[in-house]
Enzyme design. Structure first.
Site, PDB file in Angstrom:
ATOM      1  N   SER A   3      13.583   6.070  -2.375  1.00 54.40           N
ATOM      2  CA  SER A   3      12.089   5.535  -2.428  1.00 54.40           C
ATOM      3  C   SER A   3      11.333   6.099  -1.368  1.00 54.40           C
ATOM      4  O   SER A   3      11.181   7.440  -1.503  1.00 54.40           O
ATOM      5  CB  SER A   3      12.167   4.069  -2.172  1.00 54.40           C
ATOM      6  OG  SER A   3      10.921   3.433  -2.399  1.00 54.40           O
ATOM      7  N   LYS A  34      -9.071 -11.007  -3.793  1.00 50.26           N
ATOM      8  CA  LYS A  34      -8.700 -10.962  -2.328  1.00 50.26           C
ATOM      9  C   LYS A  34      -7.186 -11.469  -2.145  1.00 50.26           C
ATOM     10  O   LYS A  34      -6.492 -10.646  -1.404  1.00 50.26           O
ATOM     11  CB  LYS A  34      -9.673 -11.720  -1.542  1.00 50.26           C
ATOM     12  CG  LYS A  34      -9.255 -11.793   0.025  1.00 50.26           C
ATOM     13  CD  LYS A  34      -9.263 -10.545   0.598  1.00 50.26           C
ATOM     14  CE  LYS A  34      -8.933 -10.533   1.985  1.00 50.26           C
ATOM     15  NZ  LYS A  34      -8.935  -9.270   2.691  1.00 50.26           N
TER      16      LYS A  34
END
Length: 244
Positions: free
Chosen positions: A81, A133
């Site tokens: 990763s 948000k």
């Protein structure tokens, strides 16, 4: 400032921001002192982590490549990763046969405890400004719209990750390897994720036959006060024990 470590206790692992600062300083030092005839060998061991941290680390290593300074990444255990995000920037990527590499994917999530809070009679008041948000909720039920938005954000990061890898290793079949899977380097060699099977020690020993091998590392911070006294006491005891 971190508290001093008591004598005999195991050292604390370094903070990510400290490692990033050290990497920045090392790269800057190499760019200021190395010539195009030199080679930088970077040992990488990491299973990954936050995308912004590893993206910055990869960008720092990318400064070496952009300057035309040959760079080799060596992986003895794992570069998955975010670790692979760093390693793939090098001109050459070597790995020990049973090291794990790859994991070109993204994972994200958050616990949702609104049912637990309801049973406990706890009400959490939360207000946001901006439609997305907080796309993933912790204290309120998740909405299909919010979950879809969160998936889009993860997919966008994955797409950028794939572009990053394919830009640095253009011969890769990126769609075949960007599945989130990790491979033993033995198998990753056929996939094109690594360029050779070799431990870092073996590679450095080979290079030492025709080049000087120098270790570049951060200078340890100077200890003051009680930490300095404890350090000197431990070092003195160790020297006395060695003399027995």
């Amino acid at each position: 400032r971190p508290a001093p470590v008591a004598a005999g206790s195991p050292p604390r692992p370094p903070l990510m921001r400290d490692m990033l600062n050290t990497l920045r300083a090392q790269v800057s030092f190499l760019l200021a002192t190395a010539s195009p005839y030199d080679e930088v060998v970077v040992r990488i061991t990491s299973p990954g982590g936050p995308v912004s941290d590893y993206g910055l680390a990869a960008a720092q290593l990318g400064r070496l490549r952009s300057a035309g300074l040959p760079t080799t990444a060596c992986v003895d255990l794992v570069a998955a990763s975010g670790g692979y995000m760093m390693a793939c920037v090098a001109d050459k990527l070597l790995a020990a046969p049973f090291a794990y590499v790859g994991s070109i994917g993204v994972v994200g999530g958050s616990p949702n405890v609104h049912k637990v809070l309801e049973r406990a009679g706890v009400e959490v008041v939360q207000r946001t400004s901006g439609r997305f948000k907080r796309s993933l909720q912790q204290f309120e039920p998740n909405t299909p719209e919010g979950l879809q938005k969160y998936q889009e954000e993860i997919d966008a990061i994955h797409a950028a990750f794939k572009v990053h890898v394919s830009t640095n290793r253009p011969s890769l079949d990126i769609e075949a390897v960007a599945t989130g899977e990790s491979w033993l380097a033995l198998h990753a060699l056929d996939q094109g994720l690594v360029d050779g099977l070799c431990t870092a020690d073996a590679y450095l020993r080979t290079r030492s036959a025709d080049a000087a091998v120098l270790l570049v590392r951060a200078k340890p911070p100077r200890r003051t006060g009680l930490a300095a006294l404890l350090s000197r006491g431990v070092e003195g005891a160790a020297s006395a024990a060695a003399a027995l």
